[in-house]
Motif scaffolding. Structure first.
Motif, short mmCIF file in Angstrom:
data_model
loop_
_atom_site.label_atom_id
_atom_site.label_comp_id
_atom_site.label_asym_id
_atom_site.label_seq_id
_atom_site.Cartn_x
_atom_site.Cartn_y
_atom_site.Cartn_z
N ALA A 34 0.77 -1.45 -0.36
CA ALA A 34 0.15 -0.37 0.23
C ALA A 34 0.93 1.41 -0.12
O ALA A 34 0.15 2.02 0.10
CB ALA A 34 -0.91 0.26 1.58
N SER A 37 0.08 4.90 1.78
CA SER A 37 -1.45 4.85 2.13
C SER A 37 -1.47 4.49 3.77
O SER A 37 -2.14 2.76 3.39
CB SER A 37 -2.27 4.16 1.19
N PRO A 55 1.84 -0.93 4.26
CA PRO A 55 2.94 -0.03 4.01
C PRO A 55 3.99 -0.15 3.49
O PRO A 55 4.25 -1.18 4.41
CB PRO A 55 2.12 1.74 4.82
N GLY A 83 -2.16 2.78 -3.30
CA GLY A 83 -1.97 3.43 -2.99
C GLY A 83 -0.07 4.71 -2.91
O GLY A 83 -0.06 4.90 -4.52
N GLU A 143 -6.03 4.81 -4.33
CA GLU A 143 -6.39 4.87 -3.27
C GLU A 143 -7.73 4.49 -2.81
O GLU A 143 -8.30 3.77 -1.75
CB GLU A 143 -5.48 6.08 -2.13
#
Length: 251
Positions: A34, A37, A55, A83, A143
């Protein structure tokens, strides 16, 4: 009724590298990186078919952790990179470059846009295994959780089953020493010149400078070279001071 795809057990203790990650179904075919994000991680972790999500913030240690956790679980066949891209590190772009081009003999990711894209703990064999095991899905800067979940569902429907090789375990060691600890020079010992030679002092300085360079290369992003210069300058200043003190005590 859909044919059930073959599944296997991941490596013992999986995920083998800890971090800001959430584990879903260890036998799910999808891993999700990710990037910056963090807020979307929880929702995605609860999605059917997701094995692991978290992340990924750096283009070196961060990427190493992703690869270590993927290849130690053959059930993972897709890696969604989504993300917000990480400014400076360009982690998503660097991970995509590794998947598409591999690494150089010096462990630098080929064609990577990141600041310090070196995967020092990964061999070419490890990188090759990663590139063969998964298909990377580029959703960088997306996102929208709904869009990401829709892609996950699509991938789960096309799950080819476990990769036909056993889990591969690679150890990723993160340098935890703080820079200020690395910079410490045992000035008290200089008061005993009989026990402390100039050669030993220079060797100690050389070792510490190497540690500083390694630490900053692994953990720094934008502005890292300026910070490295300051650190080296401080280390050398302390070394000069130590030498002056040594000669003073000798006199």
């Amino acid at each position: 009724m859909a044919e059930e795809k073959p599944k296997v057990e991941p490596a013992s203790g999986w995920p083998i590298v800890a971090g800001e990650i959430k584990v879903g179904d260890p036998k799910g075919p999808v891993a999700v990186a990710a990037l910056a994000s963090e807020t979307i991680v929880k929702d995605i972790a609860e999605t059917p078919g997701v094995a692991i999500v978290g992340p990924v913030k750096t283009e070196n240690i961060g990427i190493e952790k992703v690869i270590a956790n993927v290849i130690s679980n053959p059930n993972i066949r897709y890696l969604i990179v989504c993300g917000t891209e990480v400014t400076g590190h360009v982690t998503g772009g660097s991970l995509k470059a590794l998947y598409e081009h591999g690494i150089q003999p010096d462990k630098r990711i080929k064609n990577a846009p990141g600041a310090i894209p070196y995967v020092e703990h990964l061999s070419e064999e490890v990188v090759d295994r990663f590139r063969r095991q998964v298909q990377l899905i580029d959703m960088i800067n997306v996102e929208d959780v709904g869009a990401i979940k829709a892609k996950i569902a699509e991938l789960v429907a096309n799950d080819p089953g476990a990769f036909p090789e056993p889990p591969m375990v690679v150890k990723v060691e993160v340098e935890e020493k703080k820079v200020e600890e690395v910079l410490k020079i045992p000035l008290a010992s200089i008061a005993q010149p009989v026990m402390f030679s100039i050669e030993a002092l220079l060797n100690d300085m050389r070792y510490r400078v190497q540690l500083i360079g390694r630490t900053w290369r692994l953990i720094s992003g934008v502005g890292s070279f300026r910070a490295l210069g300051l650190s080296l300058g401080l280390a050398l200043s302390l070394g000069v001071y130590a030498l002056l003190l040594f000669f003073t005590t000798m006199g």
